[in-house]
Design a protein around this motif. Structure first.
Motif, PDB file in Angstrom:
ATOM      1  N   HIS A 104       0.828  -1.198   0.000  1.00 35.85           N
ATOM      2  CA  HIS A 104       0.000   0.000   0.000  1.00 35.85           C
ATOM      3  C   HIS A 104       0.867   1.253   0.000  1.00 35.85           C
ATOM      4  N   HIS A 154     -10.399  -2.114  -8.772  1.00 31.92           N
ATOM      5  CA  HIS A 154      -9.450  -1.848  -7.691  1.00 31.92           C
ATOM      6  C   HIS A 154      -9.851  -2.621  -6.443  1.00 31.92           C
ATOM      7  N   PRO A 156      -8.336  -3.023  -2.707  1.00 34.05           N
ATOM      8  CA  PRO A 156      -7.296  -2.579  -1.771  1.00 34.05           C
ATOM      9  C   PRO A 156      -6.490  -3.721  -1.156  1.00 34.05           C
TER      10      PRO A 156
END
Length: 540
Positions: A104, A154, A156
């Motif tokens: 991330h 997307h 996460p």
């Protein structure tokens, strides 16, 4: 468009990259079951060599081609070797892939991100580029790319570099249909959600108990076979699929994975009493010698801690049941051979593991007389089931149900001159430690993989010893090349013991006339003084 068809195995070879485990191994088994020759590639040769042997033994045709897809020259050479072996390539399963723990924007590890993008994108390009001329010459073919749901939306949890590289792979596949359809080449991007593979276990925060609700590798393989056998006039650009949401059912079964941690370890030795003497000199309290059944022909000593224990196991009479143990000793010498895993019920564990796609052998139940320190005799009873050998990268793994735990965890056996209080870890050495860690993690309910100590650490549960997976070079640097060479390559290299007082532990070992070697946070003892395993003492 060419008139290429995949109606039968004579169409040519199926080449699978990333074939060492997970989706790649499932693809190999499924295509081989249908009679297709399968060429298996992965960075580490041992898993694909074992898989090829398995397929060949079952009557299929398989060959292993060790390969790093980032080595462009080696990729092209591998294609040449495959065509020399079986002729053309009918199907490419472009499956090699990688993800990283630091995924991330708030924790960028550039080296890790570069490796993910390079493997997932540049490696895929290398494989495509090397395969295209062969397929063109053969009148067509099918390219099936393992992308991801993270390559369409997307996600996460999948992380930034992984998602970006899989988006790019989906576009690569589309470009092939646009440019190569005239040559009879079809391309499909498979975009699955979570698949129950070792890679998923590396996702930070993932609950391993949910593995049974994920897409299974065999599901992906079945879909790939369907794509490959599709009408050659039809191009399936991409397939997006995900696990069915079953939150209510998940709540009914929060502990679907039955393995709670490491119960004990055992070291197999040719000289049981001599080994027992060595471990007494290391400052451990040993149980009286216990003798197993006449059929087993073995005996043991145990070293008991608060939550776990260590066992010295030796053959005292040649029997059919211990032939494999005698063969191991004759071939490799003494060594730390097995991890026994903590479970509640062996029969239930086997059923639950089957639901997770993890094989286990039939349950064996046995009991034996147990000599007690006061001169009396008790009875210890157990039920065990072994994991399938191909699921364990090194050593043996089995599950042990204690029916009489009070007979094992005797309080008078838990005090040691070296102040030992429990197992602190097991070290396995592998040419591909990251992959090995993922395979070990799959066997534990709490299995999680994180980078640590120059390798990959597998958490195994509460009050349970973790497994550290190291590459050979890292292991040699940790101890010495000579010490590593003195452990059997097919066994675990080292065990770690937590002690309450490191100075007292060093003094107890020195009193036994045994040399020690410094280690950050502790010290270690060479295999010559332990019967084939590197023994680390660390502060608890």
């Amino acid at each position: 468009m060419g008139n290429y068809s995949l109606d039968n195995p004579a169409a040519g070879t199926v080449w699978i990259t990333g074939a060492g485990s997970g989706i790649g191994a499932a693809l190999a088994r499924r295509f081989a079951q249908e009679g297709f020759p399968v060429a298996l590639s992965a960075r580490t040769e041992a898993p694909i060599a074992a898989l090829a042997a398995e397929i060949n033994a079952a009557g299929g045709q398989a060959r292993a081609f060790a390969l790093d897809v980032l080595d462009r020259a080696a990729v092209f050479d591998t294609v040449r070797r495959i065509t020399d072996w079986q002729g053309g390539i009918a199907v490419l399963c472009n499956n090699a892939g990688l993800n990283n723990p630091h995924r991330h924007w708030d924790h960028i590890d550039f080296a890790e991100w570069d490796a993910v993008i390079a493997t997932n994108l540049s490696g895929a390009i290398n494989v495509i580029a090397a395969t295209l001329p062969v397929m063109r010459a053969g009148g067509g073919g099918v390219m099936i790319h393992t992308a991801s749901l993270a390559g369409r939306h997307h996600m996460p949890a999948a992380g930034v570099p992984y998602g970006a590289s899989k988006h790019a792979l989906v576009d690569l596949s589309a470009s092939l249909n646009a440019a190569e359809g005239r040559n009879g080449i079809r391309s499909t991007a498979l975009c699955p959600g979570e698949v129950a593979t070792p890679l998923l276990l590396k996702r930070p925060g993932f609950d391993p108990g949910l593995m049974q609700w994920m897409i299974q590798p065999e599901d992906v393989a079945e879909l790939a076979l369907t794509v490959a056998r599709m009408n050659p006039a039809v191009a399936i650009h991409e397939i997006v699929f995900a696990p069915l949401q079953r939150d209510s059912k998940r709540k009914e079964s929060p502990m679907s994975h039955p393995v709670k941690g490491v119960d004990h370890l055992f070291l197999l030795t040719a000289d049981l009493d001599g080994s027992a003497d060595r471990w007494r000199r290391l400052g451990f309290t040993l149980s009286p010698r216990g003798t197993h059944s006449p059929e087993k022909g073995t005996a043991n000593y145990t070293i008991i801690f608060e939550h776990d224990y260590f066992e010295l196991l030796g053959v005292i009479a040649d029997t059919q049941a211990n032939q494999h143990q005698r063969d191991m000793i004759a071939r490799d010498g003494d060594g730390l051979r097995a991890i026994a895993c903590r479970i509640d019920d062996a029969h239930a564990a086997r059923r639950l593991l089957a639901a997770l796609g993890i094989g286990a052998e039939p349950v064996a139940e046995f009991s034996r007389p147990l000599p007690l320190p006061d001169g009396g005799t008790g009875t210890a009873a157990f039920a065990v089931t072994h994991f399938a050998r191909q699921d364990t990268p090194a050593g043996f793994m089995f599950m042990c149900q204690h029916k009489t735990p009070d007979m094992v965890w005797r309080p008078e056996l838990q005090t040691h001159a070296n102040t030992a209080r429990g197992l602190a870890g097991i070290v396995a050495v592998s040419d591909d430690p990251e992959q090995a860690a993922g395979r070990y993690a799959r066997l534990f309910a709490a299995g999680q993989v994180t980078p640590a100590d120059g390798g990959w650490l597998v958490a195994t549960g509460a009050d349970s010893a973790p497994i550290l997976c190291l590459a050979p070079a890292a292991a040699a640097a940790r101890w010495s090349a000579a010490a590593l060479a003195a452990t059997p390559a097919s066994a675990f290299a080292a065990m770690r013991v937590a002690v309450r007082d490191l100075s007292a532990a060093r003094a107890a070992v020195a009193a036994g006339g045994i040399a020690t070697h410094d280690l950050p946070g502790g010290f270690w003892v060479a295999p010559a003084d332990t019967s084939g395993v590197i023994l680390e003492f660390v502060a608890s």
